[in-house]
Design a protein around this motif. Structure first.
Motif: not given
Length: 179
Positions: A9-23, A33-41, A76-81
């Motif tokens: 619920t808090g991590f952001v890949d800091k290169l995501y935006g720049a790489r998206r624009k370039h690609a 994609y989102h690396f899922f932990h599942g506690a708060e889907p 169940d948590s994957a389904r909620a996500f």
């Protein structure tokens, strides 16, 4: 290209935006994609969407695998996500998984089967959980594992690579990329 956007619920890949624009400037298909932990889907899904900012051409995916020191999030948590993604976007996310889907989903499940499976299974042959007949994409190697190639010209370091499974074609992959 499918790139990590967020985690938990808090991590952001800091290169995501720049790489998206370039690609996308280069005309590449883009996915997040989102690396899922599942506690708060639901909170994880909202966090992912805020970071990924998907448009109608962006593939969105749930990365459902073991979380270090925590184990596997439940079906169940994957389904909620996934339900939250569908509620917010009006379309289904892709499921990226290997052993976790095989271990957490009991028998053939129509809900999960309605999602495309991006299978993570390194090696020469694939095997899917009984909800699917075949993977939509197959990550059969990554980092230094599997048959390769392990690098892509123009990118630094090792890369995870994927393949399509017959009868899928590249034209079909392009056509249904974000749908």
């Amino acid at each position: 290209m499918i790139h990590k956007a967020s985690e938990a619920t808090g991590f952001v890949d800091k290169l995501y935006g720049a790489r998206r624009k370039h690609a996308t400037d280069l005309g590449m298909k883009w996915g997040a994609y989102h690396f899922f932990h599942g506690a708060e889907p639901v909170k994880e899904a909202d966090h992912f969407l805020a970071v990924a900012e998907p448009d109608i051409d962006t593939l969105v995916a749930l990365d459902w695998e073991d979380v270090p020191h925590q184990g596997a999030p439940s079906a169940d948590s994957a389904r909620a996500f996934l339900e939250r993604i569908e509620e917010r976007l009006g379309r289904k996310a892709v499921i990226y998984s290997g052993n976790v889907a095989k271990e957490e989903i009991n028998g053939a499940d129509a809900y999960f089967a309605a999602h495309r499976l991006w299978l993570c299974q390194y090696g020469p042959a694939w095997r899917v959980q009984s909800s699917w007949q075949r993977p939509w994409l197959w990550q059969n190697n990554g980092d230094s594992y599997g048959p390769g190639p392990h690098t892509i010209p123009g990118l630094k370091g090792l890369c995870d690579n994927n393949t399509i499974i017959d009868p899928m074609t590249l034209d079909q992959l392009r056509a249904e990329w974000a749908s």
